[in-house]
Design a protein around this motif. Structure first.
Motif, mmCIF file in Angstrom:
data_model
loop_
_atom_site.group_PDB
_atom_site.id
_atom_site.type_symbol
_atom_site.label_atom_id
_atom_site.label_comp_id
_atom_site.label_asym_id
_atom_site.label_seq_id
_atom_site.Cartn_x
_atom_site.Cartn_y
_atom_site.Cartn_z
ATOM 1 N N PHE A 224 0.792 -1.241 0.000
ATOM 2 C CA PHE A 224 0.000 0.000 0.000
ATOM 3 C C PHE A 224 0.820 1.285 0.000
ATOM 4 C CE2 PHE A 224 -2.769 -3.164 2.224
ATOM 5 C CZ PHE A 224 -3.614 -3.386 1.150
ATOM 6 N N GLU A 225 2.129 1.160 0.202
ATOM 7 C CA GLU A 225 2.998 2.349 0.164
ATOM 8 C C GLU A 225 4.262 2.034 -0.628
ATOM 9 O OE1 GLU A 225 2.715 4.784 4.115
ATOM 10 O OE2 GLU A 225 2.665 2.647 4.686
ATOM 11 N N ASN A 226 4.088 1.301 -1.700
ATOM 12 C CA ASN A 226 5.211 0.871 -2.522
ATOM 13 C C ASN A 226 5.775 2.038 -3.326
ATOM 14 O OD1 ASN A 226 6.700 -0.556 -4.804
ATOM 15 N ND2 ASN A 226 5.981 -2.318 -3.610
ATOM 16 N N GLU A 227 7.084 1.993 -3.579
ATOM 17 C CA GLU A 227 7.702 3.049 -4.387
ATOM 18 C C GLU A 227 7.176 3.030 -5.817
ATOM 19 O OE1 GLU A 227 11.892 2.556 -4.128
ATOM 20 O OE2 GLU A 227 12.007 3.159 -2.017
ATOM 21 N N PHE B 212 -1.275 2.013 -6.538
ATOM 22 C CA PHE B 212 -2.595 2.331 -7.093
ATOM 23 C C PHE B 212 -3.450 1.063 -7.209
ATOM 24 C CE2 PHE B 212 -5.515 2.643 -10.640
ATOM 25 C CZ PHE B 212 -6.109 3.890 -10.475
ATOM 26 N N GLN B 213 -2.869 0.003 -7.788
ATOM 27 C CA GLN B 213 -3.603 -1.240 -8.007
ATOM 28 C C GLN B 213 -4.137 -1.807 -6.693
ATOM 29 O OE1 GLN B 213 -1.238 -4.301 -9.872
ATOM 30 N NE2 GLN B 213 -2.636 -5.935 -9.259
ATOM 31 N N ARG C 132 -10.487 -0.259 -2.149
ATOM 32 C CA ARG C 132 -11.625 0.669 -2.255
ATOM 33 C C ARG C 132 -12.865 -0.047 -2.796
ATOM 34 N NH1 ARG C 132 -10.705 6.136 -1.806
ATOM 35 N NH2 ARG C 132 -8.510 6.816 -1.730
ATOM 36 N N ALA C 133 -12.648 -1.008 -3.720
ATOM 37 C CA ALA C 133 -13.767 -1.725 -4.312
ATOM 38 C C ALA C 133 -14.589 -2.461 -3.256
ATOM 39 C CB ALA C 133 -13.256 -2.716 -5.354
ATOM 40 N N MET C 134 -13.948 -2.785 -2.122
ATOM 41 C CA MET C 134 -14.655 -3.493 -1.043
ATOM 42 C C MET C 134 -15.056 -2.552 0.093
ATOM 43 S SD MET C 134 -12.435 -7.022 -0.948
ATOM 44 C CE MET C 134 -10.859 -6.180 -1.007
ATOM 45 N N GLY C 135 -14.895 -1.265 -0.144
ATOM 46 C CA GLY C 135 -15.326 -0.297 0.851
ATOM 47 C C GLY C 135 -14.274 0.061 1.886
ATOM 48 N N ASP D 179 -7.361 5.897 3.545
ATOM 49 C CA ASP D 179 -7.110 6.866 4.619
ATOM 50 C C ASP D 179 -7.303 6.251 5.998
ATOM 51 O OD1 ASP D 179 -6.629 8.746 2.676
ATOM 52 O OD2 ASP D 179 -8.632 9.655 2.796
ATOM 53 N N THR D 180 -8.068 5.140 6.068
ATOM 54 C CA THR D 180 -8.361 4.544 7.367
ATOM 55 C C THR D 180 -7.463 3.355 7.708
ATOM 56 O OG1 THR D 180 -10.033 3.030 6.461
ATOM 57 C CG2 THR D 180 -10.782 5.210 7.171
#
Length: 577
Positions: free
Chosen positions: A9-12, A18-19, A25-28, A32-33
């Motif tokens: 989730f924080e890859n260079e 993004f992927q 996000r697709a699963m809600g 940010d959380t």
């Protein structure tokens, strides 16, 4: 600290980040959380066929709440379930599959810490094997034991009392109407067996190994304190991630030695000898089978629980539970071992405990134990060169030393067909021998507690010497010799035992012997032919091809590291899938 999940989730590589974030996000799940927080994989093993694990359908929500309260992010995941009542012929081989399921799910996905929801017999050891291989911060949380039932005004416990009443039914002491009523009343709630069977044993050993919060292993399934414990488990795992408190720091060789001593003191299941060996093996720690006897020579039975004693897990909990047992045997343990709280077990269990009314009837002291003979005897001799096990606290005293002629069953089906026939040539002095039930032959089912023949039950016989290469339920009892190795299917001496051969048992001397000359044994073994494989394909075939024998824990050879140095969890290379 850098979290493992940050690789996702924080890859260079912005494309990878993004992927992965958009997939969440697709699963809600809003990045940010959860980004920057420990992601806790909660592995649930409940199913509609597993009454023991079913409470986790509710308890998982309390674990999630605890994770959130501690600043982590919970992700619920699922593994296969292992309901002992239903999995045929054996749930043991699926213990290894469950461990692979969990390990590979963790290895390949963004998880920083693990909570494993367990109860039914093979769920707990399978999860601990996986946790050992992953070596990420991990905790277990159990569903708890079910309530005792009532039958004709008496307390009855699923497991041990089932075997006792089954003998009475076969002996004609229980009517058909009684038998049907027992079916409706012996097991009326969810959770594990309410005796010191395999489930209760493995929960206790997990706590001793530091893999379960102190004081939580023996809380009943229906007690609200189990929900509170679930929340506390969720909170603690987040802290363990931040502390990098991993299984290899908790499950040390000294911790396994402590677990073996606890196993004896609480009269635990013979299955634990297979499970502890398998768990330790994943960490590159070898437990020779002899250690189960060597470490427990001076450890008595202090837990008066079925099947070795009289009481239920409800009584055990009221008397102080596992915390009291460990407290009472603390002088015999390595107190410097770490618990999952970060304290030593000396600090955790050394605190003064209040005395409860009648607690001494259920949990005794070292000075006034219930039985001096506890733990497992490891029997060796020409019938089991690699060893066999017997639970000393469950054996009728008059059978500690015995000589009898073999009544031989070549298979489980052969035993079922003949055991209750009136023309079976058997006496109470006979030794019942069951072959081809070991790990390679059948996945090692719980067939070792060979039934007492019906005609002997009618004569009042309730125990006799039995030997096999199978396991037995931790809720069973009697002079039952198990795990004979090597097993018959791979040419162990059990394979060449014939009807009428004399067998000698001496538990005090730790021997089991076939009374034949070495030359006769060698001649029979030379003429022996291996049986045809039961399974031609699939996971059972893979298991049969790769399983280790019982003294090595019945793990798959491909899952066992060659040394401590080889026991390294190799993470994936995070790139495009």
């Amino acid at each position: 600290m850098k979290l493992r999940s940050s690789e996702w989730f924080e890859n260079e590589n912005a494309e990878l980040t993004f992927q992965h974030r958009t997939a969440m996000r697709a699963m809600g799940h809003n990045p940010d959380t959860f980004v920057g927080k420990p992601i806790i994989g909660i592995f649930n093993a409940w199913s509609d066929l597993n009454s023991c694990n079913y409470p986790h359908k509710e308890f998982v929500e309390y674990v999630k709440r605890g994770v959130l309260l501690a600043g982590g992010y919970p992700i619920e995941m699922h593994t296969i379930s292992t309901p002992s009542d239903f999995m045929k012929p054996s749930d043991l081989l699926y213990r290894n599959l469950l461990s692979m399921d969990l390990e590979e799910s963790v290895r390949s996905q963004p998880i920083d810490g693990i909570v494993m929801l367990c109860e039914c017999d093979k769920t707990a050891p399978g999860q601990l094997m996986a946790a050992a291989s992953c070596d990420l911060p991990a905790l277990q949380f159990a569903a708890g034991h079910r309530k005792s039932g009532t039958f004709r005004g008496k307390t009855v416990n699923y497991g041990t009392d089932l075997w006792k009443y089954s003998d009475d039914y076969k002996a004609g002491l229980l009517s058909e109407e009684d038998w049907k009523e027992l079916e409706t009343s012996i097991s009326c709630s969810l959770g594990g067996c309410p005796v010191m069977g395999s489930a209760s044993t493995m929960k206790g050993l997990s706590e001793m190994l530091g893999m379960m919060l102190p004081g939580t292993s023996s809380i009943p399934a229906t007690d609200s304190r189990r929900k509170i414990a679930a929340e506390a488990t969720g909170m603690r795992i987040v802290e363990m991630v931040r502390e990098n408190l991993t299984p290899s720091r908790l499950m040390t060789e000294s911790a396994f030695n402590n677990a073996i001593k606890l196993l004896a003191a609480m009269g635990g299941s013979t299955n634990a000898a297979i499970h502890l060996t398998a768990i330790a093996g994943r960490l590159g720690i070898r437990i020779p089978i002899e250690r189960y006897e060597e470490l427990t020579q001076n450890i008595p039975l202090i837990a008066n629980l079925q099947p070795a004693g009289s009481y239920s897990m409800d009584d055990f909990h009221k008397a102080g539970g596992l915390r009291r047992v460990i407290h009472n045997i603390l002088p015999l343990l390595d107190q410097d071992c770490l618990g999952c709280t970060g304290e030593t077990i000396g600090e955790i269990y050394g605190r003064e405990m209040p005395e409860y009314e009648s607690s001494a009837e259920v949990i005794a002291s070292l000075e006034t134990p219930f039985k001096a003979r506890a733990g497992l005897a490891i029997l060796k001799g020409n019938l089991a060169p690699q060893g066999a096990v017997i639970k000393k606290s469950a054996v009728s005293p008059h059978l500690f030393k015995h000589r009898g002629q073999a009544v031989v069953f070549e298979s489980y089906q052969d035993m079922l067909a003949r055991i209750d026939t009136d023309d079976l040539e058997v006496t109470e002095e006979s030794v019942l021998v069951l072959k081809h039930c070991g790990p390679v032959a059948m996945g090692m089912p719980e067939w070792g507690s060979i039934p007492i023949p019906a005609k002997l039950l009618r004569q009042g016989v309730r125990d006799m010497v039995r030997i096999s290469d199978a396991r037995m339920s931790g809720t069973s009892y009697g002079a039952v010799i198990l795990h004979a190795a090597p097993e018959a299917a791979v040419g162990g001496p059990l394979a060449i035992v014939r009807e009428g051969d004399w067998i000698e048992l001496d538990i005090e001397a730790s021997t089991i012997r076939l009374d034949l000359e070495d030359g006769e044994i060698a001649e029979r073994l030379a003429a022996w032919q291996p049986p045809k494989p039961q399974h031609k394909r699939g996971y059972p075939r893979l298991f049969a091809d790769h399983t280790l024998q019982a003294p090595e824990g019945c793990d798959l050879d491909v899952l066992r590291p060659g040394s401590k140095e080889d026991a390294v969890f190799v993470p994936p290379i995070v790139g495009r899938g």
